[in-house]
Design a protein around this motif. Structure first.
Motif, PDB file in Angstrom:
ATOM      1  N   GLN A 113       0.828  -1.204   0.000  1.00 16.49           N
ATOM      2  CA  GLN A 113       0.000   0.000   0.000  1.00 16.49           C
ATOM      3  C   GLN A 113       0.865   1.257   0.000  1.00 16.49           C
ATOM      4  OE1 GLN A 113      -2.773   0.081   3.216  1.00 16.49           O
ATOM      5  NE2 GLN A 113      -3.413   2.190   2.852  1.00 16.49           N
ATOM      6  N   LYS A 114       1.937   1.249   0.802  1.00 14.15           N
ATOM      7  CA  LYS A 114       2.806   2.427   0.861  1.00 14.15           C
ATOM      8  C   LYS A 114       3.503   2.652  -0.476  1.00 14.15           C
ATOM      9  CE  LYS A 114       2.293   3.977   5.038  1.00 14.15           C
ATOM     10  NZ  LYS A 114       1.863   5.360   5.299  1.00 14.15           N
ATOM     11  N   LYS A 115       3.947   1.578  -1.104  1.00 19.71           N
ATOM     12  CA  LYS A 115       4.594   1.719  -2.404  1.00 19.71           C
ATOM     13  C   LYS A 115       3.606   2.252  -3.437  1.00 19.71           C
ATOM     14  CE  LYS A 115       8.170  -1.828  -1.787  1.00 19.71           C
ATOM     15  NZ  LYS A 115       8.686  -3.130  -2.265  1.00 19.71           N
ATOM     16  N   THR A 116       2.393   1.731  -3.381  1.00 21.62           N
ATOM     17  CA  THR A 116       1.370   2.222  -4.315  1.00 21.62           C
ATOM     18  C   THR A 116       1.084   3.699  -4.083  1.00 21.62           C
ATOM     19  OG1 THR A 116       0.403   0.006  -4.310  1.00 21.62           O
ATOM     20  CG2 THR A 116      -0.948   1.799  -5.177  1.00 21.62           C
ATOM     21  N   GLU A 117       0.996   4.094  -2.843  1.00 24.62           N
ATOM     22  CA  GLU A 117       0.749   5.514  -2.540  1.00 24.62           C
ATOM     23  C   GLU A 117       1.899   6.382  -3.023  1.00 24.62           C
ATOM     24  OE1 GLU A 117       0.084   5.710   1.600  1.00 24.62           O
ATOM     25  OE2 GLU A 117      -1.934   4.834   1.532  1.00 24.62           O
ATOM     26  N   ALA A 118       3.119   5.893  -2.854  1.00 22.43           N
ATOM     27  CA  ALA A 118       4.279   6.682  -3.314  1.00 22.43           C
ATOM     28  C   ALA A 118       4.263   6.843  -4.829  1.00 22.43           C
ATOM     29  CB  ALA A 118       5.574   6.006  -2.854  1.00 22.43           C
ATOM     30  N   GLU A 119       3.952   5.762  -5.563  1.00 23.47           N
ATOM     31  CA  GLU A 119       3.879   5.853  -7.014  1.00 23.47           C
ATOM     32  C   GLU A 119       2.750   6.784  -7.444  1.00 23.47           C
ATOM     33  OE1 GLU A 119       5.887   4.652  -9.308  1.00 23.47           O
ATOM     34  OE2 GLU A 119       7.219   3.780  -7.799  1.00 23.47           O
ATOM     35  N   CYS A 120       1.619   6.687  -6.804  1.00 25.41           N
ATOM     36  CA  CYS A 120       0.491   7.578  -7.141  1.00 25.41           C
ATOM     37  C   CYS A 120       0.848   9.036  -6.879  1.00 25.41           C
ATOM     38  CB  CYS A 120      -0.737   7.197  -6.338  1.00 25.41           C
ATOM     39  SG  CYS A 120      -1.468   5.617  -6.818  1.00 25.41           S
ATOM     40  N   LEU A 121       1.544   9.278  -5.757  1.00 33.08           N
ATOM     41  CA  LEU A 121       1.952  10.651  -5.455  1.00 33.08           C
ATOM     42  C   LEU A 121       2.930  11.171  -6.496  1.00 33.08           C
ATOM     43  CD1 LEU A 121       1.878  13.029  -3.460  1.00 33.08           C
ATOM     44  CD2 LEU A 121       3.737  11.927  -2.209  1.00 33.08           C
ATOM     45  N   LYS A 122       3.835  10.319  -6.912  1.00 32.59           N
ATOM     46  CA  LYS A 122       4.821  10.720  -7.919  1.00 32.59           C
ATOM     47  C   LYS A 122       4.129  11.044  -9.246  1.00 32.59           C
ATOM     48  CE  LYS A 122       9.022   8.999 -10.182  1.00 32.59           C
ATOM     49  NZ  LYS A 122       9.966   7.861 -10.298  1.00 32.59           N
ATOM     50  N   LEU A 123       3.175  10.196  -9.649  1.00 31.45           N
ATOM     51  CA  LEU A 123       2.462  10.444 -10.907  1.00 31.45           C
ATOM     52  C   LEU A 123       1.618  11.715 -10.819  1.00 31.45           C
ATOM     53  CD1 LEU A 123       1.319   6.815 -11.804  1.00 31.45           C
ATOM     54  CD2 LEU A 123       3.100   8.154 -12.923  1.00 31.45           C
ATOM     55  N   ARG A 124       0.996  11.951  -9.679  1.00 33.41           N
ATOM     56  CA  ARG A 124       0.197  13.179  -9.548  1.00 33.41           C
ATOM     57  C   ARG A 124       1.078  14.414  -9.645  1.00 33.41           C
ATOM     58  NH1 ARG A 124      -2.707  10.365  -5.450  1.00 33.41           N
ATOM     59  NH2 ARG A 124      -1.498  11.433  -3.842  1.00 33.41           N
ATOM     60  N   LYS A 125       2.234  14.346  -9.023  1.00 34.79           N
ATOM     61  CA  LYS A 125       3.142  15.493  -9.114  1.00 34.79           C
ATOM     62  C   LYS A 125       3.601  15.723 -10.539  1.00 34.79           C
ATOM     63  CE  LYS A 125       4.981  15.638  -4.421  1.00 34.79           C
ATOM     64  NZ  LYS A 125       6.213  15.584  -3.594  1.00 34.79           N
ATOM     65  N   GLU A 126       3.907  14.648 -11.271  1.00 35.69           N
ATOM     66  CA  GLU A 126       4.333  14.793 -12.659  1.00 35.69           C
ATOM     67  C   GLU A 126       3.229  15.426 -13.504  1.00 35.69           C
ATOM     68  OE1 GLU A 126       5.520  10.991 -13.993  1.00 35.69           O
ATOM     69  OE2 GLU A 126       7.427  10.967 -12.892  1.00 35.69           O
ATOM     70  N   ILE A 127       1.980  14.975 -13.278  1.00 36.85           N
ATOM     71  CA  ILE A 127       0.865  15.521 -14.058  1.00 36.85           C
ATOM     72  C   ILE A 127       0.682  17.005 -13.763  1.00 36.85           C
ATOM     73  CG2 ILE A 127      -1.638  15.427 -14.375  1.00 36.85           C
ATOM     74  CD1 ILE A 127      -1.411  12.397 -13.842  1.00 36.85           C
ATOM     75  N   VAL A 128       0.749  17.369 -12.485  1.00 37.05           N
ATOM     76  CA  VAL A 128       0.573  18.772 -12.121  1.00 37.05           C
ATOM     77  C   VAL A 128       1.698  19.629 -12.700  1.00 37.05           C
ATOM     78  CG1 VAL A 128       0.544  20.380 -10.179  1.00 37.05           C
ATOM     79  CG2 VAL A 128      -0.766  18.267 -10.060  1.00 37.05           C
ATOM     80  N   GLU A 129       2.930  19.123 -12.644  1.00 36.52           N
ATOM     81  CA  GLU A 129       4.063  19.907 -13.147  1.00 36.52           C
ATOM     82  C   GLU A 129       4.017  20.044 -14.665  1.00 36.52           C
ATOM     83  OE1 GLU A 129       7.352  17.831 -11.671  1.00 36.52           O
ATOM     84  OE2 GLU A 129       7.156  18.567  -9.596  1.00 36.52           O
ATOM     85  N   VAL A 130       3.557  19.008 -15.371  1.00 38.40           N
ATOM     86  CA  VAL A 130       3.471  19.098 -16.839  1.00 38.40           C
ATOM     87  C   VAL A 130       2.413  20.112 -17.230  1.00 38.40           C
ATOM     88  CG1 VAL A 130       2.771  17.828 -18.906  1.00 38.40           C
ATOM     89  CG2 VAL A 130       4.392  16.817 -17.306  1.00 38.40           C
ATOM     90  N   GLN A 131       1.272  20.105 -16.522  1.00 40.28           N
ATOM     91  CA  GLN A 131       0.203  21.046 -16.874  1.00 40.28           C
ATOM     92  C   GLN A 131       0.576  22.476 -16.549  1.00 40.28           C
ATOM     93  OE1 GLN A 131      -3.251  19.719 -14.831  1.00 40.28           O
ATOM     94  NE2 GLN A 131      -3.627  17.988 -16.240  1.00 40.28           N
ATOM     95  N   SER A 132       1.385  22.682 -15.501  1.00 43.08           N
ATOM     96  CA  SER A 132       1.743  24.042 -15.106  1.00 43.08           C
ATOM     97  C   SER A 132       2.992  24.561 -15.799  1.00 43.08           C
ATOM     98  CB  SER A 132       1.938  24.078 -13.584  1.00 43.08           C
ATOM     99  OG  SER A 132       2.992  23.224 -13.219  1.00 43.08           O
ATOM    100  N   ALA A 133       3.623  23.692 -16.577  1.00 38.23           N
ATOM    101  CA  ALA A 133       4.861  24.134 -17.261  1.00 38.23           C
ATOM    102  C   ALA A 133       4.513  25.107 -18.406  1.00 38.23           C
ATOM    103  CB  ALA A 133       5.619  22.931 -17.804  1.00 38.23           C
ATOM    104  N   THR A 134       5.326  26.030 -18.613  1.00 38.07           N
ATOM    105  CA  THR A 134       5.136  27.017 -19.707  1.00 38.07           C
ATOM    106  C   THR A 134       5.607  26.439 -21.029  1.00 38.07           C
ATOM    107  OG1 THR A 134       7.284  27.947 -19.242  1.00 38.07           O
ATOM    108  CG2 THR A 134       5.434  28.931 -18.099  1.00 38.07           C
ATOM    109  N   LEU A 135       5.016  26.954 -22.118  1.00 41.58           N
ATOM    110  CA  LEU A 135       5.380  26.475 -23.454  1.00 41.58           C
ATOM    111  C   LEU A 135       6.695  27.077 -23.954  1.00 41.58           C
ATOM    112  CD1 LEU A 135       1.830  26.740 -25.058  1.00 41.58           C
ATOM    113  CD2 LEU A 135       2.982  24.701 -24.204  1.00 41.58           C
ATOM    114  N   ILE A 136       7.170  28.093 -23.223  1.00 38.67           N
ATOM    115  CA  ILE A 136       8.376  28.761 -23.705  1.00 38.67           C
ATOM    116  C   ILE A 136       9.612  27.940 -23.405  1.00 38.67           C
ATOM    117  CG2 ILE A 136       9.724  30.911 -23.539  1.00 38.67           C
ATOM    118  CD1 ILE A 136       7.127  32.289 -22.716  1.00 38.67           C
ATOM    119  N   LYS A 137       9.584  27.183 -22.254  1.00 38.30           N
ATOM    120  CA  LYS A 137      10.778  26.430 -21.857  1.00 38.30           C
ATOM    121  C   LYS A 137      11.036  25.305 -22.834  1.00 38.30           C
ATOM    122  CE  LYS A 137      10.464  27.459 -16.950  1.00 38.30           C
ATOM    123  NZ  LYS A 137      10.407  26.910 -15.601  1.00 38.30           N
TER     124      LYS A 137
END
Length: 1665
Positions: A927-951
């Motif tokens: 369960q802890k490993k699953t939660e860690a992977e889910c947290l990592k994927l959520r962070k990646e999704i949030v960072e990709v959506q908030s990234a600017t197109l200029i970079k």
């Protein structure tokens, strides 16, 4: 006798026979009650006994369904209520003195009613039942309905009473609680409301109990969370949480015993501890009364615990266990105690008569006294109880006047048959067992438990006396039986002996002998006919093991009294040849058996099946045991074991059983022709029965109910009566001469024989000499010996005399043998120990020797068994400890010690983790490993959506890598936030949740599982290091052992005395050695069985011989040992042992040596020198080698010690890590526990809220129903009031045709009401009754209304009609006035009911408001609890690692309150402080500028506020002056100048008024006395007239009876039946027409009322103001 009676007419022969109860004698086991002022009653068995205190006449009321339960009486209504004790009991209501049943109350009770109580006013009866319902019910006994009921599980009540002043209040008390019950009524609905009284502590002090549900005094814990009530901590969520208290908080309270009501509706309660309480019935306030002063009581008695209380004016009476009655005078909260009365025995019950002129006193044994108050108080004994339980009774010959009873304490009573009154008593002062009355003389016999027989002379029934006493045997007497002619007395004892005694007093009750039977004797039956010369005896005994019954039949010749010695042997045993004894057995169990008068048939009562059987005796004689088969078998219709008896004429069988029924049967058909239920199975049925000789009197005694019932024939067929009467005349004629002769002897015998024997001086010549045989028997000459023992001693004495010569020879031979044995024993002492014999070898008593041997073997076997069981228990305990502490450990606990320094390192004992724990850990990790992977994927999704197109893309990759590194860095928390040093042991803490994020219950549980896994890994890591060090120590010890071998060789070669240091493992390092017992640990010698010793002795010579043969055949070994000392070459180590032999010539002197010898000597010296040099060189090399080895051992062990020292430090650190993790686990567990407590508290509050909401719903429904009922009732009341007003207004219209003057006179008469004279009680009664005039009942109100209607009849008389009025108008006027009076009565009744319903509605509204307040309180508690729960979930307890000395504070004062604290970084605080300082300086400058401005503003505001307050004070004073109260008396006092003169004038006027009233009163009293005398004379005249009429009535009754007989003879039965039938039909028609007319009248009245109501609505009346 009619033994030849035909069977075909048996039905008509017995028709119409029945029994009836004449009187019942029993003593009260419950409280005695007053039925009226002169009658008391109490239950006894199946009956309720009434006793008239004036005439002492008894009346009996029988319960048809068995034993009577509880009894209650209602004095105003003169009714008695009692319950039966069957399954689903019923309460019966009977009127007194008619004893007619008025009601039968059936409830839902299963087992029994325990209490009944009538209310003083009204038709109310309260009943209480204990197990299993614990139900209190209120009945209307007139209508036989339950008004209300309420169950209180677990509440056992011992006393119940109504308030005499208010039937709405009841008190129920037990030994642990007192509760007050209020009966609330609304029209026809009744409700119970209970209030529990809080009792003081045992010392009398009041306890201040805290609120269990909502405690307000709980302390606040700011560190560990909220503190909850104890019920929440215990996890209780149901109703038990409302009253839960820990064991330490429960204090012993007072134990109430009795209570009584006062006229002020208060309660007096007496307690076991001696305290007296006063309870206010309204407020439930408890006051402990204090003793005003110490008064010395009679006989220094002390009131410890009052048994009963009864109220009297200004105090009460109480009784204690000392037989004293105390008078309490109570004033305020203090009381005084005085001695009032003393009786014999503890008083169990006190009760005043209804008029309070008499006090009833009942003792614990059942004796009843009455104490009558007056100028000369009298104490009278109404009922004297027996001293013990009645065991037996019997008729005094001939059985027509007197009978006797016997109690177990030895009290013999003689009573009259007619009414059961006691004539005389005699106390034997011993435990008695049986009683019998002789048919041949006026004597009786009593058997005792000690084996004595007491013979009583009962010629003078008023003064019975003991005339003879016999000690038969040491066993108890069980049965006493006289034969029908009174020739023999048969005595059966417990040990199975039946003694035959002469029944005649003239023969001094001579004992003929005894015969032996089975021990369990059940019954002895005899047959003795006048024309027979033998008495046949049948003895019934039980063979319980075989499931059979044995019958022994023998005959006693009448001539036995002439030559008694010929029929018995020297020991008193009757000879079987002379008594002709025969044995019979029945294949089933019999509880009773009798023999018929022809001695040919036996009638038996089966104990295991409900049958009565007859058995025919064989005509031929037989030897041995004869089996009897049933000849006739009839169902008994009685259950339980019973007894069977035979009537005096032998034609009736009387059967009794445990069911309580008595059956009288025909001896031929065995069918019952009469039956009676005198007892019940609840009292275990009937114990014994006796029928008189003439068959007219029957006595029946209960087994456990203590009731003696006298039965008499209600109807008995003429044939049956003539049969037994003829036999009675024949029997009395046959016994008449014997009776006269024996009674004459009794009258002239004088002093009893046994007393004369006791007074005789003991003569020396009459004493028996104690010879050797008597010494062997252990006879005490001073102790009274029984008759059977005397016979045995006399037989022994005769045998001694007969064989005295032979005894002397035997004694002489024994002495010679003894002398020989003594000489042999002396010779045995002088021989060698091997040849010496044991002392027991000289014992000639082989039986005694064998007995001692058997006893020793039994003792050895017993000890061996005990040792085996002890060893087995120890072995079992060993296995348990071993399994729990050793076998279950995957890693066994052990220690490791250093070689040279005192360091000890212990490993961590560890159990293997279960499969469930591993599965749980696996689930949490996944369960802890699953939660860690889910947290990592959520962070990646949030960072990709908030990234600017200029970079750019590569910049995004770099950013992601940096974020991953940051995430990885964040996951591994620092140690100070982690709270432990577990990473130092390689524990993976990446899966742990931060301590700052542990909010939910699941997260805490998962964290605990992961922390336990970390602890397991830390221990496992350290144990791995420990195992490596352990193996290293094993290696070091093995290497040291190898080197020590060489060192030991060197030391032995050098012949040194040094000891070699050899390290070994200790027990703590190898704990498994504690589980193994070595041979050297056993200090005792091993037990070798005899067979093994014999085998060793046989095989040892053979083994020695084989060994010698093997040595003799080994020639090579023998040669090596002889030539070279057992070795093939000389070793280097042998140099130190080598010795050069000296030449032989060196034994001579030097001068005698030759040259050759001198050369040999020089060679010898050279070899010796070379050998010594070699020895020194080799010795030094050995010493160097030994030192090198020792240094090597020292270095290696020291290196190991250093390693173990580091391991010790590692162990300390590991233990610290484990403790840190366990501390975190404990904090989490505590938080989970607190969370559970909060949840339990919340669940309880929710349940409690639901409960209160249900109560709120019920109270709302009750309010709605009460309002609806009130509205309906009020509407009816308004209709009645309107009708009453209409009748009054329409009066003049009704009589409009009459003149106005007459209408005015009629209107005045219309307003006139008759005076209802109340029944005034006498002045002395009012002065005695403490409760005064109590409120009237509904029945009394009806009686008042009837009396009012009778008074109206007087007003309606034609004499009261005005002159000149038409009679028809007067009749119409009377009808109208009567209707008006009835309507007024109805209005009053409705008004009273309306007020009662209004009060009921108000109380329901108050209850509803109380429930609503409780609900609001619960809501507030829920809100507070939810706030506490949120705070607890947010405010976490975390564990932080801090270095010592890093933070130091001066004047350290740590405040342990962190309710509003947060944990932040130090740099943030410093930056914030710098900003605050800058802003603070600016703020100070601005504040200084505005300071002066604000100062002026404040001063102006203060002055304004001061002026407003002064204005308010002035306004308030003006208002007070305006509202000042000034009464007329004060005005008069101020206005009148001579106020005192005015008061004096008023006082004078009042005195004159009082004098006039006094004169008028005296005149009225004088007139009343004259009227009383006149009425007395009139009463005497009426009495004379009544007497004349009664005489005439008696003559008329005689004439009527004669005419009735004439009618019966003529045969007018059909005419009478026809007339009766016609009258019955006419009555039915009349009743039917009457009911129809009543219904029509009711309908007409309803229609008239409705018409009038509609008319009133249409034409409203204008009421003049």
């Amino acid at each position: 006798m009619a033994q030849g009676r035909e069977r075909d007419d048996a039905a008509s022969y017995f028709v119409g026979s029945s029994l009836s109860v004449r009187w019942v004698q029993g003593f009260p086991s419950q409280n005695v009650h007053f039925v009226n002022d002169h009658t008391i009653c109490y239950p006894s068995g199946n009956f309720v006994i009434f006793i008239n205190l004036d005439t002492k006449k008894r009346t009996v009321l029988q319960c048809i369904n068995g034993i009577v339960g509880v009894v209650a009486t209602n004095v105003p209504g003169e009714v008695v209520a009692f319950s039966d004790r069957r399954l689903k009991p019923v309460i019966y209501i009977y009127s007194f003195p008619a004893l007619t049943r008025k009601g039968k109350l059936k409830g839902n009770i299963l087992l029994d009613y325990t209490l009944l109580c009538f209310s003083y006013c009204g038709t109310y009866l309260a009943s209480y039942s204990s197990l299993p319902e614990f139900e209190l019910a209120l009945w209307n006994w007139e209508s036989n309905v339950i008004l209300c009921r309420k169950s209180q599980p677990g509440m056992d009540v011992s006393q119940m009473s109504f308030n005499p002043m208010n039937w709405h209040q009841m008190c129920l008390s037990s030994s642990s609680a007192v509760s007050l019950w209020t009966i609330e009524r609304s029209n026809q609905d009744h409700h119970f409301k209970m209030r529990l009284v809080k009792l003081p502590l045992e010392d009398g002090s009041l306890v201040n109990e805290t609120d269990v549900l909502f405690p307000t005094s709980l302390r606040k814990d700011l560190i560990y969370g909220p503190i909850l009530p104890l019920s929440a901590i215990a996890g209780l969520v149901g109703e038990e949480a409302e009253t839960f208290r820990p064991k330490d908080d429960i204090y012993p309270l007072l134990h109430p015993t009795m209570h009584c009501w006062t006229p002020s509706s208060d309660l007096y309660v007496g307690c076991e501890e001696g305290h007296l309480l006063t309870i206010n019935a309204e407020t439930l306030k408890v006051t402990v009364l204090q003793k005003a002063e110490e008064i010395t009581l009679l006989d220094e008695g002390q009131l410890i615990s009052p048994f009963t209380l009864v109220y009297q004016k200004d105090g009460m009476l109480a009784s204690g266990i000392d037989g004293l009655i105390y008078s309490f005078t109570i004033k305020d909260s203090k009381y005084q105690v005085k001695n009032f009365l003393e009786v014999d025995g503890p008083v169990a019950h006190l009760m005043f008569s209804p008029s309070y002129k008499m006090l009833l006193i009942q003792t614990d044994k059942g004796t009843v006294y009455t104490y009558t108050f007056g100028e000369e108080p009298t104490l009278e004994k109404v009922l004297e109880a027996c001293d013990g339980k009645v065991l037996a009774m019997d008729f005094v010959t001939p059985g027509t006047k007197h009978f006797m009873t016997l109690t177990n304490s030895g009290e013999v009573t003689i009573l009259w048959i007619e009414d059961g009154t006691c004539i005389s008593k005699i106390f034997l002062r011993t435990q008695a067992t049986a009683l019998g009355c002789s048919p041949s003389s006026l004597s009786a016999v009593v058997g005792t438990m000690d084996g004595y027989l007491f013979f009583l002379d009962i010629q003078n029934v008023e003064f019975p006396r003991v005339i003879h006493r016999t000690f038969l045997s040491e066993s108890a007497v069980k049965i006493l039986t006289y034969d029908q002619q009174g020739i023999f007395l048969l005595v059966g004892t417990v040990d199975g002996n039946i003694f035959v005694i002469d029944a005649k007093p003239s023969n001094s009750f001579q004992i003929f002998g005894y015969t032996e039977t089975s021990k369990d004797i059940l019954q002895i039956s005899t047959v003795s006919l006048p024309m027979s010369d033998v008495v046949d005896v049948l003895v019934l005994s039980s063979l319980r093991e075989a499931g059979r019954s044995r019958l022994e039949f023998f005959s006693l010749p009448v001539k036995l009294s002439r030559a008694p010695l010929a029929f018995s042997d020297e020991r008193g045993r009757l000879k079987d040849d002379f008594v002709r004894k025969f044995l019979y057995e029945v294949e089933h169990m019999l509880s009773s058996a009798v023999l018929d008068f022809e001695s040919s048939t036996i009638y038996g009562f089966c104990s295991q099946v409900p049958y009565i059987c007859s058995y025919l005796l064989p005509e031929k004689d037989h030897t041995g045991i004869c089996i009897l088969k049933p000849h006739q078998k009839v169902q008994s219709k009685q259950y339980g074991s019973g007894m069977i008896y035979m009537s005096s004429h032998g034609l009736w069988l009387l059967t009794i059983a445990k069911c309580g029924f008595l059956f009288i049967r025909d001896i031929f058909s065995l069918e019952a022709f009469a039956r009676c239920r005198s007892h019940s199975h609840q009292g275990h049925g009937i114990q014994c029965i006796r029928m008189s000789m003439d068959g007219q009197h029957i006595l029946v005694n209960g087994r456990d109910d203590g009731t003696l019932v006298y039965l008499k024939w209600k109807r008995l067929g003429p044939n049956l009566a003539s049969e037994i009467f003829e036999h009675y005349q024949q029997l009395t004629a046959a016994l008449n001469n014997t009776l006269e002769r024996e009674n004459e002897y009794l009258a002239t015998s004088g002093v009893s024989k046994h007393e004369a024997q006791e007074e005789e001086p003991a003569e020396p010549g009459k004493k028996l000499s104690l010879d050797s045989s008597q010494e062997e028997l252990g006879i005490n000459p001073n102790k009274e010996i029984s008759w059977i023992q005397q016979k045995r001693e006399e037989a022994i004495k005769n045998e001694v005399k007969m064989f005295s010569q032979k005894r002397k020879e035997i004694k002489k031979g024994i002495k010679e043998l003894s002398r020989i044995i003594m000489s042999m024993m002396e010779e045995n002492e002088k021989v060698d120990p091997i040849a010496k014999l044991d002392q027991q070898e000289f014992c000639l008593d082989l039986e005694e020797l064998e007995r001692l041997h058997d006893e020793s073997e039994e003792e050895v076997a017993k000890i061996r068994k005990e040792v085996e069981m002890h060893n087995l228990a120890k072995s079992y305990l060993t296995e348990l400890i071993k399994e729990e502490c050793w076998n279950s450990m995957a890693v066994k606990g052990r220690a490791l010690k250093c070689f040279h320094i005192p360091y000890v390192v212990e490993n961590f004992p560890m159990k293997e983790r279960t499969e469930e724990e591993l599965q749980r850990l696996k689930r949490v990790v996944q369960q802890k490993k699953t939660e860690a992977e889910c947290l990592k994927l959520r962070k990646e999704i949030v960072e990709v959506q908030s990234a600017t197109l200029i970079k750019k893309h590569h910049e995004e990759d770099d950013e992601e890598e940096e974020d991953e590194e940051k995430t990885i860095k964040d996951t591994s928390l620092p140690n100070y936030l982690l709270g432990s040093l577990s990473p130092d042991f390689g524990a993976d803490t990446s899966l742990l949740t931060s301590q700052l994020e542990l909010h939910s219950r699941e997260e805490k549980i998962n964290q605990i599982i992961l922390l336990k896994d970390i602890i397991y890994k830390v221990k496992k890591t350290f144990n791995g290091e420990f195992d490596a060090a352990y193996k290293q120590k094993e290696f070091e010890i093995a290497r040291v052992r190898e080197k020590n071998i060489r060192i030991e060789e060197i030391i032995s070669d050098l012949e040194l005395e040094d000891k070699v240091w050899q390290p070994v493992f200790e027990d703590c390092e190898q704990p498994e050695r504690a589980l193994v017992v070595e041979d050297d640990e056993i200090s005792l010698q091993k037990h070798v069985p005899p067979w093994q010793t014999a085998k060793t002795q046989m095989t040892t010579p053979f083994e020695m011989e084989q060994l010698q043969q093997a040595r003799a055949s080994n020639a090579r070994q023998r040669g090596l040992m002889d030539m070279m000392g057992g070795v093939l070459e000389v070793k280097k180590e042998d140099i130190l042992k080598m010795v050069i032999p000296q030449p032989a010539f060196m034994a001579k002197a030097d001068a005698l040596w030759n040259e050759e010898e001198r050369k040999q000597f020089k060679d010898y010296e050279r070899k010796v020198k070379e050998l010594n040099e070699e020895r020194d060189k080799y010795r030094k090399s050995l010493e160097a080698e030994m030192k090198k080895l020792q240094n090597s051992i020292q270095d290696s062990t020291q290196n190991f010690d250093e390693h173990l020292k580091r391991l010790f430090e590692r162990r300390v650190k590991a233990e610290m890590v484990v403790n840190q993790e366990e501390m975190k686990i404990n904090n989490l567990v505590y938080s989970l526990l607190l969370d559970e407590e909060l949840s339990s508290r919340e669940q309880f509050l929710n349940n409690y809220l639901l409960k209160k909401q249900e109560e709120k719903t019920k109270t709302s429904e009750a309010i709605q129903k009460a309002r609806e009922d009130l509205d309906v009732f009020k509407e009816h009341h308004d209709i009645l009031v309107a009708e009453d007003k209409v009748l009054e207004r329409s009066f003049r219209r009704e009589f409009s045709e009459v003149s106005g003057h007459q209408v005015d006179i009629l209107y005045k008469l219309f307003k006139r009401r008759p005076r209802v004279h109340k029944q005034k009680t006498q002045a002395d009664v009012n002065s005695l009754v403490p409760y005064g005039e109590r409120p009237g009942s509904g029945k009394l109100n009806k009686e008042n209304f009837i009396q009012l209607m009778k008074s109206m009849d007087e007003l309606d008389s034609i004499h009261n009609m005005p002159e000149g009025l038409d009679p028809t108008v007067w009749e119409h006027f009377c009808i109208t006035r009567r209707a008006k009076v009835e309507n007024e009565y109805k209005v009053k009744q409705k008004a009273a009911g309306l007020q009662e319903m209004t009060t009921f509605l108000r109380k329901r509204m108050e209850d509803d408001e109380a429930v609503q307040r409780e609900i609001e309180r619960v809501f507030q508690e829920l809100l507070r609890l939810q706030e506490e729960k949120v705070k607890f979930q947010v405010n976490l307890t975390i564990q932080i690692l801090l270095k010592q000395g890093q933070v130091e504070l001066e004047n350290f004062q740590l405040i342990l309150e962190y309710s509003d604290a947060i944990l932040i970084n130090k740099n943030i605080i410093e930056d914030l402080n710098s900003v605050i300082r800058t802003q603070g300086q600016k703020k100070v400058a601005s504040m200084m500028e505005s300071k002066e401005v604000h100062k002026g503003i404040y001063q102006i505001e203060w002055e304004h506020k001061k002026m407003e307050m002064e204005m308010e004070d002035l306004n308030q004073k003006a208002w007070d002056i305006q509202m000042l109260f000034f009464s007329r008396d004060r005005q008069k006092y101020l206005n009148e100048p001579n106020y005192e003169n005015v008061i004096a004038i008023q006082i004078g006027i009042m005195e004159q008024t009082i004098n006039v009233i006094d004169k008028t009163h005296k005149k009225n009293v004088k007139n009343c006395k004259k009227l009383l005398k006149k009425l007395g004379r009139y009463s005497n005249q009426k009495d004379t007239a009544n007497y004349t009429l009664s005489c005439n009535l008696r003559e008329e009754l005689v004439a009527v009876s004669e005419r009735q007989d004439i009618c019966n003879e003529i045969g007018s039965k059909l005419t009478c039946e026809k007339i009766a039938k016609e009258r019955y039909e006419n009555l039915l028609k009349k009743q039917k027409l009457t009911s129809i007319s009543k219904q029509q009248a009711e309908q007409i009245s309803i229609l008239q009322a409705e018409v009038e109501r509609l008319r009133m609505k249409t034409f409203p009346a204008l009421i003049p103001m």
